[in-house]
Motif scaffolding. Structure first.
Motif, PDB file in Angstrom:
ATOM      1  N   PHE A 136       0.825  -1.206   0.000  1.00 14.70           N
ATOM      2  CA  PHE A 136       0.000   0.000   0.000  1.00 14.70           C
ATOM      3  C   PHE A 136       0.861   1.258   0.000  1.00 14.70           C
ATOM      4  N   GLY A 137       2.072   1.150   0.520  1.00 15.41           N
ATOM      5  CA  GLY A 137       3.011   2.258   0.381  1.00 15.41           C
ATOM      6  C   GLY A 137       3.382   2.491  -1.071  1.00 15.41           C
ATOM      7  N   ASP A 138       3.561   1.389  -1.821  1.00 11.24           N
ATOM      8  CA  ASP A 138       3.852   1.512  -3.253  1.00 11.24           C
ATOM      9  C   ASP A 138       2.672   2.110  -4.011  1.00 11.24           C
ATOM     10  N   LEU A 139       1.459   1.673  -3.657  1.00 14.93           N
ATOM     11  CA  LEU A 139       0.278   2.251  -4.303  1.00 14.93           C
ATOM     12  C   LEU A 139       0.214   3.753  -4.079  1.00 14.93           C
ATOM     13  N   ASP A 140       0.571   4.169  -2.880  1.00 17.51           N
ATOM     14  CA  ASP A 140       0.568   5.601  -2.568  1.00 17.51           C
ATOM     15  C   ASP A 140       1.664   6.334  -3.344  1.00 17.51           C
ATOM     16  N   ASN A 141       2.861   5.761  -3.360  1.00 18.00           N
ATOM     17  CA  ASN A 141       3.993   6.423  -4.019  1.00 18.00           C
ATOM     18  C   ASN A 141       3.806   6.529  -5.526  1.00 18.00           C
ATOM     19  N   ARG A 171      10.045   8.130 -12.081  1.00 24.05           N
ATOM     20  CA  ARG A 171       9.271   7.113 -11.371  1.00 24.05           C
ATOM     21  C   ARG A 171       8.471   6.302 -12.386  1.00 24.05           C
ATOM     22  N   VAL A 172       8.738   4.985 -12.432  1.00 21.61           N
ATOM     23  CA  VAL A 172       8.152   4.111 -13.447  1.00 21.61           C
ATOM     24  C   VAL A 172       7.315   3.027 -12.771  1.00 21.61           C
ATOM     25  N   ALA A 173       6.049   2.920 -13.175  1.00 18.33           N
ATOM     26  CA  ALA A 173       5.167   1.849 -12.707  1.00 18.33           C
ATOM     27  C   ALA A 173       4.849   0.929 -13.879  1.00 18.33           C
ATOM     28  N   ILE A 174       4.968  -0.379 -13.650  1.00 16.57           N
ATOM     29  CA  ILE A 174       4.636  -1.369 -14.676  1.00 16.57           C
ATOM     30  C   ILE A 174       3.354  -2.073 -14.256  1.00 16.57           C
ATOM     31  N   LYS A 242       8.556   0.059 -10.159  1.00 17.24           N
ATOM     32  CA  LYS A 242       7.690  -0.822  -9.381  1.00 17.24           C
ATOM     33  C   LYS A 242       6.814  -1.627 -10.323  1.00 17.24           C
ATOM     34  N   LEU A 243       6.824  -2.945 -10.148  1.00 21.77           N
ATOM     35  CA  LEU A 243       5.974  -3.839 -10.927  1.00 21.77           C
ATOM     36  C   LEU A 243       4.714  -4.174 -10.136  1.00 21.77           C
ATOM     37  N   ASN A 289      -9.322   1.318  -9.639  1.00 24.19           N
ATOM     38  CA  ASN A 289      -8.422   2.317  -9.079  1.00 24.19           C
ATOM     39  C   ASN A 289      -7.779   3.058 -10.256  1.00 24.19           C
ATOM     40  N   VAL A 290      -6.934   4.040  -9.989  1.00 24.26           N
ATOM     41  CA  VAL A 290      -6.289   4.795 -11.067  1.00 24.26           C
ATOM     42  C   VAL A 290      -4.836   5.091 -10.710  1.00 24.26           C
ATOM     43  N   ILE A 291      -4.033   5.262 -11.745  1.00 20.76           N
ATOM     44  CA  ILE A 291      -2.667   5.766 -11.605  1.00 20.76           C
ATOM     45  C   ILE A 291      -2.498   6.873 -12.641  1.00 20.76           C
TER      46      ILE A 291
END
Length: 410
Positions: A136-141, A171-174, A242-243, A289-291
């Motif tokens: 959940f920290g990653d979801l926030d970040n 910052r890269v999210a996969i 983050k994957l 949810n959204v990013i």
């Protein structure tokens, strides 16, 4: 389950197949069974100890049957005495029963550095908190990411790897719908092991330290999983990546802006657990949810059940005029076109890999992987250029707003 060869009486085989160790039998039944087992062992040259091992190890979770009528009877639950629940090594004796083996009498077991192994104590709740607080920290970040990559196949992973090198501040999210990332790059063509990569894409293998056989114009990695796992390990180790696997990109965030081409741009992705996405038609409403992202790189692959997701969505929204679909296979032209056409197709959306073939009508390439890797690498540079352009525009707008406010105050 078929009876073994050798003429075993059908009634006895039925009993063997239906026997489960936790059932209780009368002493007369057990004696008759042992006699018939010994008779069959002698007649068919199958040792009784092997038959006993077969019975002890595999005949589980079925019904018990008497040897006379071959009809199964209902299995009854049995309470196992606590004293019998021990972790001592077991041996199988001729009767098929299990018995604890005395300590120190394991001649077939070698001494290893892991004998008498014991883990540090831990509470179950501690394990839960260790996972949840980080996730959940990653979801926030990553709720606001610089770049979101949809799809962790060969193109998506190489894009993330390249971004981790050229822009460690980004910052890269996969987002990967499968539990296991890697897409179709765990095997070569037709489920074969070897991976064929045409030169000069072998430079990436050399950079990663993946060994290969040089065949002149192409190289061969002995197993595709070697390349994919090595690339994946580099991506996962990157501190700015983050994957989120087992997560589906259900939709795109689309915003209007009269200052961009077409008046609209992609501003992020709509996400959900993949299992939820697959069951929207069987359950009540399960909102996503959204990013948010400055740039989205889509590498969803060619058309399929969940492939070419971004292209199909853009076409439905009217943001791409035509989607001719992938053309028939032509290796020599396909790979060049995939790499050379890697680009920002609409503001905020970069396409790479085989998803490009759906919007461009370029041929499929078959079981060669060089274009996938290089297209992903190129997409990283295209995405970074788009990101820097948007960041510069935002900074200029902020500065202009600040200057206007100062002028008014003066």
């Amino acid at each position: 389950m078929e009876a073994p060869q050798g003429g075993m009486p059908q009634g006895l085989w039925k009993s063997c197949y239906l026997l489960k160790p936790q059932d209780q039998f009368s002493s007369s039944f057990q004696g008759a069974f042992k006699d018939r087992l010994r008779a069959f062992s002698s007649a068919s040259n199958v040792p009784g100890t092997i038959m006993a091992a077969m019975l002890s190890r595999s005949c589980v979770r079925v019904f018990a049957s008497a040897a006379k009528d071959n009809k199964p009877r209902a299995s009854a639950n049995r309470v196992v005495p606590k004293a019998s629940l021990n972790d001592a090594p077991k041996q199988y004796i001729e009767t098929g029963a299990e018995a604890p083996m005395p300590t120190g009498s394991l001649p077939s077991m070698a001494t290893t550095p892991f004998d008498n192994y014991q883990f540090a104590p831990i509470r179950e709740a501690t394990v839960s908190r260790a996972m949840t607080k980080r996730y959940f920290g990653d979801l926030d970040n990553y709720a606001e990411s610089d770049v979101v990559i949809i799809g962790a196949g060969s193109a998506g992973l190489s894009c993330a790897y390249e971004l981790s090198k050229i822009a460690p501040d980004v910052r890269v999210a996969i987002i990967e719908q499968n539990v296991s990332p890697g897409g179709g790059a765990w095997l070569g063509g037709q489920l074969f092991s070897a991976m064929v990569v045409r030169k000069p894409a072998d430079k990436l293998m050399a950079e990663l330290g993946v060994e290969y056989e040089d065949e002149g114009d192409y190289v061969v990695v002995k197993h595709a999983a070697l390349m994919t796992s090595t690339l994946l390990s580099k991506v996962l180790a990157a501190p700015n990546v983050k994957l989120f696997n087992a997560t589906a990109a259900e939709d795109l965030i689309i915003r209007e802006d009269p200052n961009v081409r077409g008046g609209k741009y992609v501003g992020g992705v709509v996400t959900n657990w993949t299992l939820v996405t697959l069951h929207h038609d069987t359950q009540s409403c399960m909102d996503p949810n959204v990013i948010e992202a400055q740039v989205v790189v889509s590498s969803c692959g060619h058309d399929g059940p969940m492939g070419a997701h971004s292209v199909k969505r853009l076409a439905k929204l009217g943001m791409v005029p035509d989607v001719p679909g992938m053309a028939a296979l032509d290796m020599n032209s396909a790979e060049d076109r995939i790499v050379n056409n890697t680009r920002e197709v609409v503001p905020g959306m970069v396409l790479c890999g085989m998803e490009l073939s759906e919007v461009d009508g370029s041929p499929r390439m078959g079981p060669t992987f060089g274009a996938m890797f290089v297209s992903g690498q190129k997409a990283a540079h295209v995405a970074l250029a788009a990101l820097r352009k948007r960041q510069a525009a935002a900074a200029a707008k902020k500065a202009a707003t600040g200057a206007a406010a100062e002028a008014i105050a003066a």
